[in-house]
Design a protein around this motif. Structure first.
Motif, PDB file in Angstrom:
ATOM      1  N   ILE A 171      30.594  -2.554 -20.648  1.00  0.00           N
ATOM      2  CA  ILE A 171      30.140  -1.206 -21.000  1.00  0.00           C
ATOM      3  C   ILE A 171      30.808  -0.768 -22.305  1.00  0.00           C
ATOM      4  O   ILE A 171      30.166  -0.232 -23.211  1.00  0.00           O
ATOM      5  CB  ILE A 171      30.492  -0.204 -19.884  1.00  0.00           C
ATOM      6  CG1 ILE A 171      29.780  -0.557 -18.571  1.00  0.00           C
ATOM      7  CG2 ILE A 171      30.174   1.220 -20.311  1.00  0.00           C
ATOM      8  CD1 ILE A 171      28.291  -0.439 -18.587  1.00  0.00           C
ATOM      9  N   ALA A 172      32.118  -1.023 -22.407  1.00  0.00           N
ATOM     10  CA  ALA A 172      32.875  -0.613 -23.595  1.00  0.00           C
ATOM     11  C   ALA A 172      32.421  -1.357 -24.849  1.00  0.00           C
ATOM     12  O   ALA A 172      32.393  -0.786 -25.941  1.00  0.00           O
ATOM     13  CB  ALA A 172      34.367  -0.822 -23.370  1.00  0.00           C
ATOM     14  N   THR A 173      32.078  -2.636 -24.704  1.00  0.00           N
ATOM     15  CA  THR A 173      31.623  -3.420 -25.849  1.00  0.00           C
ATOM     16  C   THR A 173      30.138  -3.202 -26.132  1.00  0.00           C
ATOM     17  O   THR A 173      29.624  -3.657 -27.139  1.00  0.00           O
ATOM     18  CB  THR A 173      31.853  -4.927 -25.637  1.00  0.00           C
ATOM     19  OG1 THR A 173      31.117  -5.364 -24.482  1.00  0.00           O
ATOM     20  CG2 THR A 173      33.328  -5.238 -25.435  1.00  0.00           C
ATOM     21  N   GLN A 174      29.458  -2.515 -25.206  1.00  0.00           N
ATOM     22  CA  GLN A 174      28.022  -2.247 -25.308  1.00  0.00           C
ATOM     23  C   GLN A 174      27.231  -3.538 -25.452  1.00  0.00           C
ATOM     24  O   GLN A 174      26.296  -3.640 -26.256  1.00  0.00           O
ATOM     25  CB  GLN A 174      27.744  -1.278 -26.466  1.00  0.00           C
ATOM     26  CG  GLN A 174      28.444   0.056 -26.296  1.00  0.00           C
ATOM     27  CD  GLN A 174      28.154   1.042 -27.415  1.00  0.00           C
ATOM     28  OE1 GLN A 174      27.453   0.720 -28.370  1.00  0.00           O
ATOM     29  NE2 GLN A 174      28.680   2.249 -27.310  1.00  0.00           N
ATOM     30  N   CYS A 175      27.624  -4.518 -24.648  1.00  0.00           N
ATOM     31  CA  CYS A 175      26.948  -5.820 -24.640  1.00  0.00           C
ATOM     32  C   CYS A 175      26.056  -5.921 -23.406  1.00  0.00           C
ATOM     33  O   CYS A 175      26.567  -6.086 -22.295  1.00  0.00           O
ATOM     34  CB  CYS A 175      27.984  -6.940 -24.643  1.00  0.00           C
ATOM     35  SG  CYS A 175      27.258  -8.588 -24.402  1.00  0.00           S
ATOM     36  N   PRO A 176      24.735  -5.797 -23.553  1.00  0.00           N
ATOM     37  CA  PRO A 176      23.846  -5.842 -22.392  1.00  0.00           C
ATOM     38  C   PRO A 176      23.893  -7.171 -21.660  1.00  0.00           C
ATOM     39  O   PRO A 176      23.727  -7.221 -20.433  1.00  0.00           O
ATOM     40  CB  PRO A 176      22.459  -5.579 -22.978  1.00  0.00           C
ATOM     41  CG  PRO A 176      22.578  -5.930 -24.417  1.00  0.00           C
ATOM     42  CD  PRO A 176      23.982  -5.629 -24.810  1.00  0.00           C
ATOM     43  N   TYR A 177      24.123  -8.271 -22.379  1.00  0.00           N
ATOM     44  CA  TYR A 177      24.209  -9.570 -21.727  1.00  0.00           C
ATOM     45  C   TYR A 177      25.441  -9.633 -20.827  1.00  0.00           C
ATOM     46  O   TYR A 177      25.386 -10.134 -19.702  1.00  0.00           O
ATOM     47  CB  TYR A 177      24.272 -10.692 -22.765  1.00  0.00           C
ATOM     48  CG  TYR A 177      23.048 -10.788 -23.635  1.00  0.00           C
ATOM     49  CD1 TYR A 177      21.776 -10.859 -23.068  1.00  0.00           C
ATOM     50  CD2 TYR A 177      23.146 -10.797 -25.019  1.00  0.00           C
ATOM     51  CE1 TYR A 177      20.647 -10.940 -23.864  1.00  0.00           C
ATOM     52  CE2 TYR A 177      22.021 -10.883 -25.828  1.00  0.00           C
ATOM     53  CZ  TYR A 177      20.770 -10.954 -25.246  1.00  0.00           C
ATOM     54  OH  TYR A 177      19.653 -11.033 -26.030  1.00  0.00           O
ATOM     55  N   CYS A 178      26.574  -9.124 -21.326  1.00  0.00           N
ATOM     56  CA  CYS A 178      27.806  -9.112 -20.532  1.00  0.00           C
ATOM     57  C   CYS A 178      27.627  -8.259 -19.287  1.00  0.00           C
ATOM     58  O   CYS A 178      28.052  -8.631 -18.190  1.00  0.00           O
ATOM     59  CB  CYS A 178      28.971  -8.563 -21.359  1.00  0.00           C
ATOM     60  SG  CYS A 178      29.312  -9.498 -22.869  1.00  0.00           S
ATOM     61  N   ILE A 179      26.994  -7.103 -19.458  1.00  0.00           N
ATOM     62  CA  ILE A 179      26.749  -6.209 -18.321  1.00  0.00           C
ATOM     63  C   ILE A 179      25.880  -6.902 -17.282  1.00  0.00           C
ATOM     64  O   ILE A 179      26.157  -6.860 -16.082  1.00  0.00           O
ATOM     65  CB  ILE A 179      26.092  -4.905 -18.799  1.00  0.00           C
ATOM     66  CG1 ILE A 179      27.056  -4.122 -19.706  1.00  0.00           C
ATOM     67  CG2 ILE A 179      25.676  -4.040 -17.610  1.00  0.00           C
ATOM     68  CD1 ILE A 179      26.402  -2.980 -20.454  1.00  0.00           C
ATOM     69  N   ASP A 180      24.820  -7.552 -17.742  1.00  0.00           N
ATOM     70  CA  ASP A 180      23.883  -8.223 -16.838  1.00  0.00           C
ATOM     71  C   ASP A 180      24.568  -9.342 -16.063  1.00  0.00           C
ATOM     72  O   ASP A 180      24.505  -9.393 -14.829  1.00  0.00           O
ATOM     73  CB  ASP A 180      22.707  -8.792 -17.653  1.00  0.00           C
ATOM     74  CG  ASP A 180      21.680  -9.472 -16.769  1.00  0.00           C
ATOM     75  OD1 ASP A 180      20.983  -8.759 -16.024  1.00  0.00           O
ATOM     76  OD2 ASP A 180      21.576 -10.708 -16.816  1.00  0.00           O
ATOM     77  N   VAL A 181      25.245 -10.220 -16.772  1.00  0.00           N
ATOM     78  CA  VAL A 181      25.877 -11.386 -16.143  1.00  0.00           C
ATOM     79  C   VAL A 181      26.977 -10.972 -15.176  1.00  0.00           C
ATOM     80  O   VAL A 181      27.034 -11.440 -14.028  1.00  0.00           O
ATOM     81  CB  VAL A 181      26.436 -12.344 -17.219  1.00  0.00           C
ATOM     82  CG1 VAL A 181      27.319 -13.410 -16.579  1.00  0.00           C
ATOM     83  CG2 VAL A 181      25.302 -12.997 -18.002  1.00  0.00           C
TER      84      VAL A 181
END
Length: 215
Positions: A162-172
């Motif tokens: 969430i902090a990095t605003q990375c949708p892939y990280c959030i999804d995985v």
């Protein structure tokens, strides 16, 4: 460092006078987020310390490290949490690197964050084999059970995503956390910790702005 923090504390005192309503609202926001809930205060502070390594606010790192210690967190636990943050930061770079594959395709979809785009990781792994191997080994080491269990590490990973605003990280990592038993309440509380820590970084910099104005 202490003199710098003392100067900021003085500026924050002035901030309270300049914007009392906003000050009080932020303090209440912070207080409510860090109340015991589905996640313990200790777990929330560990998550907060990890997120400060993304916001890169030394004041926030200092504050939440001390709060985590007070809540019972060990230095080993905090170091493990920081390594989770480091791994997710690296993962954001790697997964966003898949867009290079799309950039070279004239018929690529206009939808930037399609989940299927992660299939292009194979291309990165193939063309930068040794580096990608090092990344995957590091990521595995950072998220393996240690002083912190894997469930909490994956909850931390979601908060950092969430902090990095990375949708892939959030999804995985949302999927991994859920598979390890993380509840909707735990994930929601971790999201709020990430949010208030990010806000806290800006809050601290308002004080620095006042400090600069007064110099």
């Amino acid at each position: 460092m202490s003199s710098i923090f003392e100067s900021i504390e003085h500026a924050q005192a002035q901030l309270k006078e300049l914007a009392p309503n906003q000050w009080n609202a932020f303090q209440q926001f912070n207080e409510l987020v860090f109340k015991e809930g589905a996640l313990s205060v200790k777990e929330k502070e560990i998550i907060a310390v990890a997120v400060t390594h993304i916001t890169q606010c030394s004041r926030s790192t200092d504050f939440h490290t001390k709060a985590a210690k007070k809540a019972g967190a060990s230095l080993k636990e905090l170091v493990e949490a920081a390594f989770v943050a480091t791994a997710i930061k690296a993962g954001g770079g790697v997964t966003h690197g898949t867009h290079v594959h799309n950039a070279k395709k004239t018929d690529a979809s206009d939808f930037l964050y399609a989940r299927s785009n992660l299939q292009n990781l194979k291309s990165i792994g193939k063309n930068a084999h040794e580096g990608f191997k090092g990344y995957t080994q590091f990521n595995a080491a950072a998220t393996t059970e240690g002083m912190l269990n894997t469930k909490l590490k994956e909850i931390i990973a979601v908060a950092v995503g969430i902090a990095t605003q990375c949708p892939y990280c959030i999804d995985v990592h949302t999927k991994k956390a859920e598979n390890l038993g993380a509840t909707n309440e735990e994930l929601a509380e971790a999201i709020m910790v990430s949010s208030v820590v990010a806000a806290g970084s800006s809050f601290t910099h308002i004080a620095k702005m006042i400090q600069s104005y007064n110099d």
